[in-house]
Design a protein around this motif. Structure first.
Motif, PDB file in Angstrom:
ATOM      1  N   TRP A   1      -5.335  10.657  63.735  1.00  0.00           N
ATOM      2  CA  TRP A   1      -4.247  11.023  62.826  1.00  0.00           C
ATOM      3  C   TRP A   1      -4.319  10.287  61.496  1.00  0.00           C
ATOM      4  CZ3 TRP A   1      -3.287  15.247  64.829  1.00  0.00           C
ATOM      5  CH2 TRP A   1      -3.107  15.416  66.204  1.00  0.00           C
ATOM      6  N   GLU A   2      -5.030   9.156  61.464  1.00  0.00           N
ATOM      7  CA  GLU A   2      -5.100   8.342  60.247  1.00  0.00           C
ATOM      8  C   GLU A   2      -5.624   9.123  59.043  1.00  0.00           C
ATOM      9  OE1 GLU A   2      -4.000   5.254  59.851  1.00  0.00           O
ATOM     10  OE2 GLU A   2      -3.540   4.859  61.954  1.00  0.00           O
ATOM     11  N   THR A   3      -6.527  10.053  59.230  1.00  0.00           N
ATOM     12  CA  THR A   3      -7.137  10.801  58.131  1.00  0.00           C
ATOM     13  C   THR A   3      -6.659  12.253  58.075  1.00  0.00           C
ATOM     14  OG1 THR A   3      -9.036  11.381  59.504  1.00  0.00           O
ATOM     15  CG2 THR A   3      -9.217   9.375  58.156  1.00  0.00           C
TER      16      THR A   3
ATOM     17  N   MET B   1      -7.409  19.083  69.992  1.00  0.00           N
ATOM     18  CA  MET B   1      -8.431  19.722  70.821  1.00  0.00           C
ATOM     19  C   MET B   1      -9.790  19.061  70.618  1.00  0.00           C
ATOM     20  SD  MET B   1      -6.773  21.731  72.667  1.00  0.00           S
ATOM     21  CE  MET B   1      -8.159  22.412  73.520  1.00  0.00           C
ATOM     22  N   GLU B   2     -10.118  18.705  69.387  1.00  0.00           N
ATOM     23  CA  GLU B   2     -11.377  18.012  69.120  1.00  0.00           C
ATOM     24  C   GLU B   2     -11.389  16.656  69.817  1.00  0.00           C
ATOM     25  OE1 GLU B   2     -15.122  17.198  68.079  1.00  0.00           O
ATOM     26  OE2 GLU B   2     -14.115  19.116  67.837  1.00  0.00           O
ATOM     27  N   TYR B   3     -10.275  15.964  69.769  1.00  0.00           N
ATOM     28  CA  TYR B   3     -10.170  14.677  70.453  1.00  0.00           C
ATOM     29  C   TYR B   3     -10.396  14.857  71.958  1.00  0.00           C
ATOM     30  CZ  TYR B   3      -8.283  10.524  72.609  1.00  0.00           C
ATOM     31  OH  TYR B   3      -8.141   9.421  73.396  1.00  0.00           O
ATOM     32  N   LEU B   4      -9.753  15.857  72.544  1.00  0.00           N
ATOM     33  CA  LEU B   4      -9.890  16.088  73.986  1.00  0.00           C
ATOM     34  C   LEU B   4     -11.324  16.443  74.351  1.00  0.00           C
ATOM     35  CD1 LEU B   4      -6.573  17.989  74.717  1.00  0.00           C
ATOM     36  CD2 LEU B   4      -7.144  15.630  75.316  1.00  0.00           C
ATOM     37  N   ARG B   5     -12.007  17.229  73.509  1.00  0.00           N
ATOM     38  CA  ARG B   5     -13.411  17.545  73.760  1.00  0.00           C
ATOM     39  C   ARG B   5     -14.254  16.269  73.720  1.00  0.00           C
ATOM     40  NH1 ARG B   5     -12.147  22.388  71.166  1.00  0.00           N
ATOM     41  NH2 ARG B   5     -12.529  21.589  69.092  1.00  0.00           N
ATOM     42  N   THR B   6     -13.973  15.393  72.768  1.00  0.00           N
ATOM     43  CA  THR B   6     -14.708  14.138  72.647  1.00  0.00           C
ATOM     44  C   THR B   6     -14.490  13.255  73.861  1.00  0.00           C
ATOM     45  OG1 THR B   6     -14.490  14.224  70.248  1.00  0.00           O
ATOM     46  CG2 THR B   6     -15.025  12.096  71.202  1.00  0.00           C
TER      47      THR B   6
ATOM     48  N   VAL C   1       0.636  22.831  61.839  1.00  0.00           N
ATOM     49  CA  VAL C   1       0.582  22.973  63.299  1.00  0.00           C
ATOM     50  C   VAL C   1      -0.851  23.289  63.733  1.00  0.00           C
ATOM     51  CG1 VAL C   1       1.309  24.418  65.244  1.00  0.00           C
ATOM     52  CG2 VAL C   1       2.996  23.619  63.576  1.00  0.00           C
ATOM     53  N   GLU C   2      -1.498  24.200  63.036  1.00  0.00           N
ATOM     54  CA  GLU C   2      -2.865  24.565  63.386  1.00  0.00           C
ATOM     55  C   GLU C   2      -3.817  23.378  63.223  1.00  0.00           C
ATOM     56  OE1 GLU C   2      -3.450  27.994  60.900  1.00  0.00           O
ATOM     57  OE2 GLU C   2      -2.355  29.303  62.287  1.00  0.00           O
ATOM     58  N   THR C   3      -3.612  22.594  62.177  1.00  0.00           N
ATOM     59  CA  THR C   3      -4.443  21.413  61.955  1.00  0.00           C
ATOM     60  C   THR C   3      -4.246  20.391  63.065  1.00  0.00           C
ATOM     61  OG1 THR C   3      -4.438  21.715  59.560  1.00  0.00           O
ATOM     62  CG2 THR C   3      -4.894  19.491  60.368  1.00  0.00           C
ATOM     63  N   VAL C   4      -3.001  20.153  63.444  1.00  0.00           N
ATOM     64  CA  VAL C   4      -2.699  19.174  64.488  1.00  0.00           C
ATOM     65  C   VAL C   4      -3.287  19.622  65.830  1.00  0.00           C
ATOM     66  CG1 VAL C   4      -0.788  18.206  65.851  1.00  0.00           C
ATOM     67  CG2 VAL C   4      -0.708  18.144  63.353  1.00  0.00           C
ATOM     68  N   ILE C   5      -3.140  20.884  66.150  1.00  0.00           N
ATOM     69  CA  ILE C   5      -3.714  21.399  67.403  1.00  0.00           C
ATOM     70  C   ILE C   5      -5.238  21.265  67.385  1.00  0.00           C
ATOM     71  CG2 ILE C   5      -4.107  23.482  68.786  1.00  0.00           C
ATOM     72  CD1 ILE C   5      -1.208  24.306  68.032  1.00  0.00           C
ATOM     73  N   ALA C   6      -5.860  21.615  66.270  1.00  0.00           N
ATOM     74  CA  ALA C   6      -7.320  21.525  66.169  1.00  0.00           C
ATOM     75  C   ALA C   6      -7.790  20.077  66.322  1.00  0.00           C
ATOM     76  CB  ALA C   6      -7.792  22.100  64.834  1.00  0.00           C
ATOM     77  N   ARG C   7      -7.079  19.139  65.688  1.00  0.00           N
ATOM     78  CA  ARG C   7      -7.446  17.722  65.815  1.00  0.00           C
ATOM     79  C   ARG C   7      -7.310  17.254  67.257  1.00  0.00           C
ATOM     80  NH1 ARG C   7      -8.026  13.798  61.270  1.00  0.00           N
ATOM     81  NH2 ARG C   7      -8.534  15.222  59.588  1.00  0.00           N
TER      82      ARG C   7
ATOM     83  N   THR D   1       0.062   8.485  77.418  1.00  0.00           N
ATOM     84  CA  THR D   1       0.075   7.031  77.460  1.00  0.00           C
ATOM     85  C   THR D   1      -1.345   6.486  77.547  1.00  0.00           C
ATOM     86  OG1 THR D   1       2.218   7.038  78.540  1.00  0.00           O
ATOM     87  CG2 THR D   1       0.914   5.027  78.727  1.00  0.00           C
ATOM     88  N   ARG D   2      -2.175   7.064  78.380  1.00  0.00           N
ATOM     89  CA  ARG D   2      -3.553   6.608  78.561  1.00  0.00           C
ATOM     90  C   ARG D   2      -4.361   6.732  77.278  1.00  0.00           C
ATOM     91  NH1 ARG D   2      -8.360   8.673  79.455  1.00  0.00           N
ATOM     92  NH2 ARG D   2      -7.712  10.816  79.678  1.00  0.00           N
ATOM     93  N   MET D   3      -4.107   7.764  76.475  1.00  0.00           N
ATOM     94  CA  MET D   3      -4.923   8.035  75.301  1.00  0.00           C
ATOM     95  C   MET D   3      -4.319   7.514  74.004  1.00  0.00           C
ATOM     96  SD  MET D   3      -6.458  11.815  76.139  1.00  0.00           S
ATOM     97  CE  MET D   3      -5.014  12.638  75.557  1.00  0.00           C
ATOM     98  N   THR D   4      -3.151   6.900  74.025  1.00  0.00           N
ATOM     99  CA  THR D   4      -2.455   6.521  72.809  1.00  0.00           C
ATOM    100  C   THR D   4      -3.291   5.659  71.871  1.00  0.00           C
ATOM    101  OG1 THR D   4      -0.301   6.680  73.854  1.00  0.00           O
ATOM    102  CG2 THR D   4      -0.431   5.354  71.884  1.00  0.00           C
ATOM    103  N   ILE D   5      -3.859   4.598  72.358  1.00  0.00           N
ATOM    104  CA  ILE D   5      -4.559   3.662  71.480  1.00  0.00           C
ATOM    105  C   ILE D   5      -5.764   4.309  70.814  1.00  0.00           C
ATOM    106  CG2 ILE D   5      -5.831   1.502  71.374  1.00  0.00           C
ATOM    107  CD1 ILE D   5      -3.942   0.515  73.620  1.00  0.00           C
ATOM    108  N   SER D   6      -6.643   4.904  71.580  1.00  0.00           N
ATOM    109  CA  SER D   6      -7.839   5.489  70.986  1.00  0.00           C
ATOM    110  C   SER D   6      -7.547   6.751  70.187  1.00  0.00           C
ATOM    111  CB  SER D   6      -8.872   5.775  72.071  1.00  0.00           C
ATOM    112  OG  SER D   6      -8.340   6.645  73.033  1.00  0.00           O
TER     113      SER D   6
END
Length: 92
Positions: free
Chosen positions: A21-23, A83-88, A75-81, A11-16
């Motif tokens: 996922w857009e690209t 994880m990159e978001y969480l690192r950011t 699945v691998e692409t979604v997980i990688a995206r 919920t906290r991260m939904t907007i940002s």
């Protein structure tokens, strides 16, 4: 133990997080499918199902067995995206 993708965190991260996922070709969002939720492209499987299952300890192989139409590459692409978001987010 609280998982990485618990409800409050999502919920906290939904907007940002929406912009990651857009690209992403592995997912799509259409108003006529599951109320506009992000789903694996060409399926009716919400990506939230992947994160909910991983949070419960399900392996990727088990998820793929249960959701036969979802390609491993997606699945691998979604997980990688994610994880990159969480690192950011954690670096900010």
């Amino acid at each position: 133990m609280v998982g990485v993708w618990d409800t409050a965190e999502r919920t906290r991260m939904t907007i940002s997080r929406e912009s990651i996922w857009e690209t992403c070709d592995a997912v799509e969002r259409r108003t006529d499918r599951l109320g506009g939720a992000w789903i694996f492209a060409g399926t009716r499987v919400p990506i939230s199902d992947l994160f909910d299952n991983l949070n419960e300890g399900v392996t990727v192989d088990e998820f793929l067995d249960w959701y036969e139409g979802v390609p491993r590459a997606a699945v691998e692409t979604v997980i990688a995206r994610q994880m990159e978001y969480l690192r950011t987010v954690s670096a900010s």
